[in-house]
Design an enzyme around this catalytic site. Sequence first.
Site, short mmCIF file in Angstrom:
data_model
loop_
_atom_site.label_atom_id
_atom_site.label_comp_id
_atom_site.label_asym_id
_atom_site.label_seq_id
_atom_site.Cartn_x
_atom_site.Cartn_y
_atom_site.Cartn_z
N ASP A 9 70.80 57.04 52.78
CA ASP A 9 70.67 55.49 52.73
C ASP A 9 70.24 55.14 51.49
O ASP A 9 69.71 54.06 51.02
CB ASP A 9 69.63 54.88 53.95
CG ASP A 9 68.40 55.69 53.84
OD1 ASP A 9 67.63 55.66 52.97
OD2 ASP A 9 68.33 56.63 54.92
N GLU B 99 57.07 68.11 56.20
CA GLU B 99 56.94 66.82 55.49
C GLU B 99 56.42 65.69 56.53
O GLU B 99 56.57 65.73 57.47
CB GLU B 99 58.49 66.79 55.13
CG GLU B 99 58.84 65.27 54.55
CD GLU B 99 60.34 64.78 54.56
OE1 GLU B 99 61.07 66.02 54.40
OE2 GLU B 99 60.75 63.83 54.43
N TYR C 241 64.23 60.12 65.71
CA TYR C 241 64.28 60.36 64.18
C TYR C 241 65.02 61.36 63.72
O TYR C 241 64.70 62.46 64.28
CB TYR C 241 62.95 59.65 63.45
CG TYR C 241 62.22 61.09 63.54
CD1 TYR C 241 61.24 61.48 64.47
CD2 TYR C 241 62.38 61.99 62.30
CE1 TYR C 241 60.55 62.44 64.46
CE2 TYR C 241 61.40 63.29 62.39
CZ TYR C 241 60.50 63.39 63.35
OH TYR C 241 59.91 64.85 63.41
N TRP D 98 57.13 54.64 62.92
CA TRP D 98 58.19 55.40 62.96
C TRP D 98 58.57 56.08 61.72
O TRP D 98 58.63 57.24 61.82
CB TRP D 98 59.37 53.99 63.07
CG TRP D 98 60.81 54.77 63.06
CD1 TRP D 98 61.37 55.07 64.24
CD2 TRP D 98 61.67 54.96 62.01
NE1 TRP D 98 62.82 55.80 63.77
CE2 TRP D 98 62.76 55.83 62.65
CE3 TRP D 98 61.71 54.84 60.63
CZ2 TRP D 98 63.81 56.05 61.85
CZ3 TRP D 98 62.66 55.27 59.85
CH2 TRP D 98 63.84 55.78 60.42
N GLU E 109 58.21 59.91 50.25
CA GLU E 109 59.22 59.39 50.42
C GLU E 109 58.90 57.90 50.23
O GLU E 109 59.69 57.06 49.96
CB GLU E 109 60.37 59.76 51.36
CG GLU E 109 59.79 59.44 52.79
CD GLU E 109 60.88 60.06 53.85
OE1 GLU E 109 61.39 60.90 53.70
OE2 GLU E 109 61.13 59.06 54.79
N HIS F 228 57.91 62.86 60.12
CA HIS F 228 58.10 61.52 60.07
C HIS F 228 56.54 60.69 60.38
O HIS F 228 56.73 59.69 61.11
CB HIS F 228 59.27 60.95 61.02
CG HIS F 228 60.03 60.22 59.87
ND1 HIS F 228 60.05 58.63 60.18
CD2 HIS F 228 61.17 60.46 59.19
CE1 HIS F 228 61.17 58.09 59.56
NE2 HIS F 228 61.48 59.19 58.77
N ARG G 42 57.54 63.88 47.00
CA ARG G 42 58.79 63.67 47.40
C ARG G 42 59.16 62.18 46.97
O ARG G 42 60.17 61.80 47.53
CB ARG G 42 58.81 63.65 49.00
CG ARG G 42 58.71 64.94 49.59
CD ARG G 42 59.74 65.53 50.76
NE ARG G 42 60.55 64.42 51.37
CZ ARG G 42 61.63 64.18 51.27
NH1 ARG G 42 62.58 65.09 50.21
NH2 ARG G 42 62.54 63.24 51.98
N GLU H 102 66.83 66.72 47.95
CA GLU H 102 67.59 66.50 49.37
C GLU H 102 68.83 65.92 49.14
O GLU H 102 68.95 65.36 48.30
CB GLU H 102 66.56 65.49 50.20
CG GLU H 102 67.14 65.28 51.48
CD GLU H 102 66.40 63.98 52.31
OE1 GLU H 102 65.55 63.36 51.70
OE2 GLU H 102 66.36 64.22 53.78
N ARG I 210 67.04 71.66 56.54
CA ARG I 210 66.00 70.81 57.07
C ARG I 210 66.38 70.75 58.66
O ARG I 210 67.44 70.40 58.90
CB ARG I 210 65.72 69.49 56.66
CG ARG I 210 65.16 68.47 57.50
CD ARG I 210 65.09 67.23 56.93
NE ARG I 210 65.34 66.24 58.05
CZ ARG I 210 65.05 64.98 58.18
NH1 ARG I 210 64.19 64.46 57.24
NH2 ARG I 210 65.33 64.15 59.04
N ASP J 98 60.42 67.81 58.98
CA ASP J 98 60.14 66.30 58.71
C ASP J 98 59.44 65.94 59.96
O ASP J 98 59.80 65.85 61.22
CB ASP J 98 61.07 65.48 58.30
CG ASP J 98 60.72 64.01 57.70
OD1 ASP J 98 59.50 63.91 58.02
OD2 ASP J 98 61.55 63.65 57.11
#
Length: 403
Positions: A317, A237, A159, A403, A263, A213, A284, A340, A147, A211
Site C-alpha cells: 500500500d 513486530e 489483519y 486495528w 511503521e 499489529h 520500522r 519488507e 513473516r 506482526d
Amino acid sequence: MKIVDAKVIVCSPGRNFVTLKIETDEGVYGLGDATLNGRELAVATYLKEHIIPCIINRDPFDSEDIWHYLYRGVYWRRGAVNMTAIGAVDMALWDIKGKALGVPVHKLLGGKSRHRLLAYTHAQGKDMDETLQKVSDILNKGFKAIRIQSGIPGFEKVYGIAKDKGTYEPATTGGKPDEEIWNTEKYLAYIPELFQTVRKEFGKDLHLLHDSHHRLSSIEAARLGKELEPHHLFWLEDTVPAELQQNFEWIRRHTTTPLAVGEIFNTIFDCQHLITQQLIDYIRMTVAHGGGLTPMMKIAHLAELYGIRTGCHGPSDLSPINLGACLHFGTAINNFGIQEYMGYYPITMEVFDLKHKFEEGYFYPSEEPGLGVDMDFEKAGNYPYKKAFLPINRLEDGTLFHW
Ligand code: GCO
Ligand code: MG
C-alpha cells in the site's frame, strides 16, 4: 536549478497511490510517494493547497533547508498527513539531485555499505495448512526471511490475511470502513503452535518474523515473546500500541525475542526514547511516512549509536517509489537490518517501473541516476481513485479495539 512546477497524481492501479512529481527549469523531474492508506486525498490536498506554492522557485539542491521550512515553518508539526506530504517532497528532491548529477541516490547518502539487501515477504493463509503451503511456495521463490501470519480459528477476518486467494490488501473500497472482530486469548493460544509447526517443517535456517499489529498489552506481549523464544524469531513486530512507550520496558524485562516497531511513527521524536533506552532491536519507520530521506538518515545514525538496525515498512500500500527510496537508504547506511517486500499487483507495475533487481531473497542496489523508479503518467490516468478505508476492529462484545 529551480523548481518550476509540481503536480499530484492520484491513481488506482490495483489500489490507490498518491505521487508527487516536482519539475525543474532544466527538464529534470523528481518523484515522491505521498500515499497514506485510507487517507490519500488528505495528503494530496495538503500538497496541492499548502506545500506546492511554497516550493516553487526553490533550488532542489537545498533539500535540508526546504525540509526545515516545511517542518518547522508551518508551526503545526508532526502528524501522518503532514509528514507524508513532507516525505514526498524530500524524496522527489533527492531523486532530482541524483538525476541532475547522474548518480544513484545512495551515492549521495554515503555510498554503498553493502552489495545486497536482505528482504522479507509475507506468508499468510486462512489456516495452518494454507499458511504452511505459502511458506513452502515462498521458499521456492528463494526468500530467506518470511513473516508468518495466519487466520485464527474462530475468526472470519484477521489483519495480514488476504480475503481471497490474491495478495493481501487491508483497505476495502466503499463508503465506510469494514469491521473485524478480535479475541486476544484465541490469538495467544494459537501463535506459538503455528511457529512451532513452521520450525518443525522448515528447519532452523529460515528467518521468521511476526506482526501483532499493536493488539497486545505489555504483559501479553511479554508472554508471547517468551513463548516464541524457542523458535528464535528475527523479530516480533508492533506488539503494543506505541503511544505508551513505557510498555516496552515491561516487555524487555521478560523476553529475549527481538522487537520491531515504527511503521506508524513519523518523526525522530517518536522513536528517540525507544532507541536511546535500547528498548527495541529494529526501527520500522519508512521513508514516505517518516518525512523523507533527510530525517530518516538522522534516525538511522541515532539508531547506529545504540546498535539498533532498520527494517523499513514496505507494504504494497506504498508505491514502488517509496520502496526505491528505502533501498537507497538501506544501501547507504551501516545499520541496515532488512527490507519488507510484499510485492505489487501486476497492474501496479504497468504504471510504476522499479529498477532495483530482486533475486533469491535479496535486492541489489540500482545504479540508475536518482531513485531509479519511474512512472507512466498516461497509464496512471486510466486508473482513477477509488474511495477506500482501512478496517476498524472490535472485541467480541462490541468494544472498539486497536486495528
Ligand atoms: C506491515 C503492516 C501493514 C499495514 C498496512 C496498513 O507490517 O506491513 O502492518 O500490512 O497494516 O500497511 O496500511
Ligand atoms: Mg506491521
